[in-house]
Design an enzyme around this catalytic site. Structure first.
Site, PDB file in Angstrom:
ATOM      1  N   LYS A 137       1.016  -1.438   0.178  1.00 45.08           N
ATOM      2  CA  LYS A 137       0.097   0.097  -0.271  1.00 45.08           C
ATOM      3  C   LYS A 137       0.879   1.341  -0.116  1.00 45.08           C
ATOM      4  CE  LYS A 137       0.601   1.611   3.564  1.00 45.08           C
ATOM      5  NZ  LYS A 137       2.179   1.869   3.865  1.00 45.08           N
ATOM      6  N   TYR A 221      -4.418   4.159   6.856  1.00 44.39           N
ATOM      7  CA  TYR A 221      -4.504   3.270   7.570  1.00 44.39           C
ATOM      8  C   TYR A 221      -5.954   3.347   8.971  1.00 44.39           C
ATOM      9  CZ  TYR A 221      -0.105   0.279   7.750  1.00 44.39           C
ATOM     10  OH  TYR A 221       1.209  -0.306   6.992  1.00 44.39           O
TER      11      TYR A 221
HETATM   12  P1  NDP Z   1      12.350   1.908   1.404  1.00 41.70           P
HETATM   13  O1  NDP Z   1      12.897   3.059   1.031  1.00 41.70           O
HETATM   14  O2  NDP Z   1      13.023   1.068   2.883  1.00 41.70           O
HETATM   15  O3  NDP Z   1      12.843   0.149   0.727  1.00 41.70           O
HETATM   16  C1  NDP Z   1      12.134   0.094  -0.739  1.00 41.70           C
HETATM   17  C2  NDP Z   1      13.573  -0.408  -1.328  1.00 41.70           C
HETATM   18  O4  NDP Z   1      13.349  -0.096  -3.073  1.00 41.70           O
HETATM   19  C3  NDP Z   1      14.672   0.125  -1.134  1.00 41.70           C
HETATM   20  O5  NDP Z   1      15.417  -0.829  -0.409  1.00 41.70           O
HETATM   21  C4  NDP Z   1      14.843   0.020  -2.417  1.00 41.70           C
HETATM   22  O6  NDP Z   1      15.953  -1.129  -2.661  1.00 41.70           O
HETATM   23  C5  NDP Z   1      14.270  -0.155  -3.943  1.00 41.70           C
HETATM   24  N1  NDP Z   1      14.345   0.896  -4.345  1.00 41.70           N
HETATM   25  C6  NDP Z   1      14.385   0.784  -6.230  1.00 41.70           C
HETATM   26  N2  NDP Z   1      14.412   2.267  -6.354  1.00 41.70           N
HETATM   27  C7  NDP Z   1      14.359   2.732  -5.138  1.00 41.70           C
HETATM   28  C8  NDP Z   1      14.234   4.830  -5.310  1.00 41.70           C
HETATM   29  N3  NDP Z   1      14.329   5.300  -6.214  1.00 41.70           N
HETATM   30  N4  NDP Z   1      14.655   5.107  -3.955  1.00 41.70           N
HETATM   31  C9  NDP Z   1      14.319   4.370  -2.723  1.00 41.70           C
HETATM   32  N5  NDP Z   1      13.762   2.722  -2.916  1.00 41.70           N
HETATM   33  C10 NDP Z   1      14.069   2.478  -4.062  1.00 41.70           C
HETATM   34  O7  NDP Z   1      10.907   1.396   1.402  1.00 41.70           O
HETATM   35  P2  NDP Z   1       9.876   1.014   3.200  1.00 41.70           P
HETATM   36  O8  NDP Z   1       9.991  -0.289   2.670  1.00 41.70           O
HETATM   37  O9  NDP Z   1       9.710   1.955   4.561  1.00 41.70           O
HETATM   38  O10 NDP Z   1       8.322   1.142   1.923  1.00 41.70           O
HETATM   39  C11 NDP Z   1       8.046   0.550   0.683  1.00 41.70           C
HETATM   40  C12 NDP Z   1       6.487   0.366   0.242  1.00 41.70           C
HETATM   41  O11 NDP Z   1       6.540  -0.560   1.453  1.00 41.70           O
HETATM   42  C13 NDP Z   1       5.780   1.260  -0.029  1.00 41.70           C
HETATM   43  O12 NDP Z   1       5.050   1.773  -0.627  1.00 41.70           O
HETATM   44  C14 NDP Z   1       5.360   1.618   1.402  1.00 41.70           C
HETATM   45  O13 NDP Z   1       4.155   2.258   1.073  1.00 41.70           O
HETATM   46  C15 NDP Z   1       5.410   0.505   1.934  1.00 41.70           C
HETATM   47  N6  NDP Z   1       5.410   0.363   3.478  1.00 41.70           N
HETATM   48  C16 NDP Z   1       4.330  -0.749   4.071  1.00 41.70           C
HETATM   49  C17 NDP Z   1       4.188  -0.653   5.368  1.00 41.70           C
HETATM   50  C18 NDP Z   1       3.323  -2.083   6.064  1.00 41.70           C
HETATM   51  O14 NDP Z   1       3.368  -2.149   7.189  1.00 41.70           O
HETATM   52  N7  NDP Z   1       1.821  -2.094   5.499  1.00 41.70           N
HETATM   53  C19 NDP Z   1       5.460  -0.487   6.250  1.00 41.70           C
HETATM   54  C20 NDP Z   1       6.789   0.529   5.048  1.00 41.70           C
HETATM   55  C21 NDP Z   1       5.843   1.008   3.937  1.00 41.70           C
HETATM   56  P3  NDP Z   1      16.354  -2.268  -2.892  1.00 41.70           P
HETATM   57  O15 NDP Z   1      18.121  -0.941  -2.964  1.00 41.70           O
HETATM   58  O16 NDP Z   1      16.687  -4.075  -3.429  1.00 41.70           O
HETATM   59  O17 NDP Z   1      17.155  -1.887  -4.827  1.00 41.70           O
END
Ligand code: NDP
Length: 378
Positions: A137, A221
Site C-alpha cells: 500500500k 490505515y
Molecule cells: P524502503 O526505502 O525501506 O525500501 C524501498 C526499496 O525500494 C529500497 O530499499 C530499494 O531496494 C528499492 N528502490 C528502488 N528504487 C528506489 C528509489 N528510487 N528510491 C528508494 N528505494 C528504491 O521503503 P519501505 O520498505 O519503507 O516502503 C516500501 C513500500 O512499502 C512503500 O510503498 C510503503 O508505503 C510500503 N510500506 C508498507 C508498510 C506496511 O506495514 N504494510 C510499512 C512500510 C512501508 P533495493 O536497494 O533492493 O533496490
C-alpha cells in the site's frame, strides 16, 4: 447473560494465542490458516528495503511459500538475503533484467516493496510476465494507475493483492468481532490518528516517489480502518491540510492532514495524519452501548484492545488486553498470516480478501479527501 471478565479474557487470549481469526470473520479473513499443500508457491521479492525484510520473514515462515528470487538495485544486499533464504544467486535480478523472471519456473508470484510511484509500473510488468502480484500500500499514486494495475492483472489472468496487513492482525480482528456482535451497540462516531516525524532524506517526502504525503503512507490505515470497523463505504469527506512553510521537508508533500468521513448510516469518523509529529496509531469507536479502543492499532506488534460496554443489561468493566504478542520466532504474526492468505489464494484459485479493487477504493477516497483539502491528486 453477561460475559464474565474471565470468559472475555479467555476468548481474547485464545485469539491472541492462535494469532488468527479465520473462525471469527470468515468473510474477511479466510483462509489465514495455511492448509497443507504438496506444492510451495515461489515468490520474487522486488525492492529489498524495510518492509521487504519483514515480508521475507513472513514468507519464510509460511508453510506453503518460499522465496525463490530477488530483484534489487544493490547486488551485495541481494546476495546477503539470498544466502539467508537459500535463493540461488542465479535468481538475483536487477530492475533492468527483471523481465527474465518470465523464464524462471520457480517464481509464481512477486512481492512489490518499492516506493509508491513504482508500484504501477512493476505490477504491470510482473503481470505481463504471468506472475501473481502482491503489492504494498498505497496501491499506486493515481487512480488511473490503480485501475491500470487491475486491468493488467485481469488481462494476464493473475491475482492482485494489496498489502493491508491489519486485515490479518488479531487485535484488529477482535475489535471488528466485538463490533459485529453488537457489544458496543450502534456505532456513533470514530476517532483515529496515525503519523510520524519523517526524516528529511526519506523518498516519502518527494512527490516523484511518494506521490503525496502522510495520507498515502500512514493515514491510509485510519481510512481503511474506519471502513472495516463500520463495514460501510464513505458517503462524503471534508478535510484540511497544513504544512509549516518554514520546514524544508514539506516543499513537495503535505505535512498534516485532518479529515472527517461521513458514512451512509450517519457514523462520523474524524482522522488525523502527519509527517511532522509522532502519532501512535490508534482508534476509538463510540457506540450506543459502550466504546472500544485499540492502541498502537497499526503497529507490527504490542497492540492492545480496551473496551467498556453494557452487554445484556450488565455493564462490563474496563479491560485492557494485549493480543498481538510476537510469535515464537519473534516475527509479527500478521506478516505470516498475510503470506499464508495470498499463498492459499494462489493454490486454491481464490480472490484475495484485499484485491486490487480494495486498493482502488482507498485511492478514490484519498483523491476525495485531497480534493476537499484543496490538494490536487490525479
Ligand atoms: P524502503 O526505502 O525501506 O525500501 C524501498 C526499496 O525500494 C529500497 O530499499 C530499494 O531496494 C528499492 N528502490 C528502488 N528504487 C528506489 C528509489 N528510487 N528510491 C528508494 N528505494 C528504491 O521503503 P519501505 O520498505 O519503507 O516502503 C516500501 C513500500 O512499502 C512503500 O510503498 C510503503 O508505503 C510500503 N510500506 C508498507 C508498510 C506496511 O506495514 N504494510 C510499512 C512500510 C512501508 P533495493 O536497494 O533492493 O533496490
Amino acid at each position: 447473560m453477561s460475559i464474565s471478565r474471565r470468559e472475555f479474557n479467555r476468548n481474547i487470549t485464545r485469539l491472541g494465542a492462535l494469532g488468527l481469526a479465520a473462525e471469527l470473520l470468515p468473510s474477511l479473513t479466510s483462509p489465514l490458516l495455511a492448509q497443507p499443500s504438496s506444492r510451495k508457491i515461489g515468490y520474487a521479492v522486488i525492492g529489498l528495503g524495510r518492509i521487504a525484510d519483514l515480508h521475507m520473514q513472513g514468507i519464510h515462515l509460511s508453510p506453503n511459500a518460499k522465496i525463490t528470487a530477488l530483484v534489487s538495485g544493490h547486488r551485495d544486499k541481494a546476495e546477503k538475503y539470498a544466502a539467508q533464504y537459500g535463493v540461488p544467486t542465479s535468481s538475483i535480478y536487477s530492475y533492468e533484467n527483471m523481465d527474465a523472471l518470465r523464464n524462471n519456473p520457480a517464481v509464481d508470484a512477486v512481492y512489490i516493496c518499492l516506493p509508491n510511484s513504482m508500484h504501477a509500473e512493476y505490477t504491470i510488468r510482473a503481470a505481463k510476465l504471468g506472475k501473481h502480484v502482491f503489492c504494498e500500500k498505497p496501491m499506486a499514486t493515481t487512480v488511473a494507475d490503480a485501475q491500470a494495475m487491475i486491468d493488467a492483472c485481469k488481462a494476464a489472468n493473475v491475482k492482485l493483492m494489496i498489502g493491508y496487513r491489519c486485515h490479518y492482525e488479531s487485535t484488529n480482528l477482535a475489535a471488528i468481532k466485538l463490533i459485529r456482535e453488537g457489544a458496543i451497540g450502534q456505532i456513533q462516531s470514530i476517532q483515529s490518528a496515525f503519523g510520524f516525524s519523517c526524516g528529511a532524506d526519506e523518498w516519502r517526502l518527494t512527490k516523484a516517489l511518494g506521490g503525496h504525503g502522510p495520507l498515502f503512507d500512514v493515514g491510509i490505515y485510519c481510512l481503511n480502518a474506519t471502513r472495516y470497523l463500520t463495514g460501510e463505504e464513505p458517503a462524503s469527506f471534508s478535510a484540511y491540510a497544513y504544512s509549516n512553510p518554514n520546514d524544508p521537508r514539506f516543499r513537495d508533500v503535505e505535512e498534516n492532514l485532518v479529515w472527517i468521513t461521513k458514512f451512509p448510516s450517519g457514523v462520523v469518523a474524524s482522522c488525523s495524519t502527519s509527517y511532522g509529529s509522532n502519532m501512535d496509531g490508534y482508534y476509538r469507536v463510540y457506540g450506543s452501548k459502550g466504546w472500544l479502543q485499540v492502541d498502537t492499532a497499526f503497529s507490527y506488534e504490542g497492540l492492545s484492545l480496551k473496551a467498556f460496554y453494557n452487554r445484556d443489561g450488565v455493564t462490563e468493566s474496563e479491560r485492557t488486553v494485549v493480543l498481538n504478542q510476537p510469535n515464537t520466532e519473534k516475527i509479527p504474526q500478521q506478516f505470516v498470516n498475510e503470506a499464508n492468505h495470498f499463498t492459499q489464494c494462489i493454490l486454491e484459485n481464490k480472490t484475495p480478501t484485499a484485491p486490487g479493487e480494495e486498493g482502488l477504493k482507498d485511492m478514490t477516497y484519498m483523491r476525495e479527501i485531497y480534493r476537499s483539502a484543496g490538494i490536487t491528486m490525479a
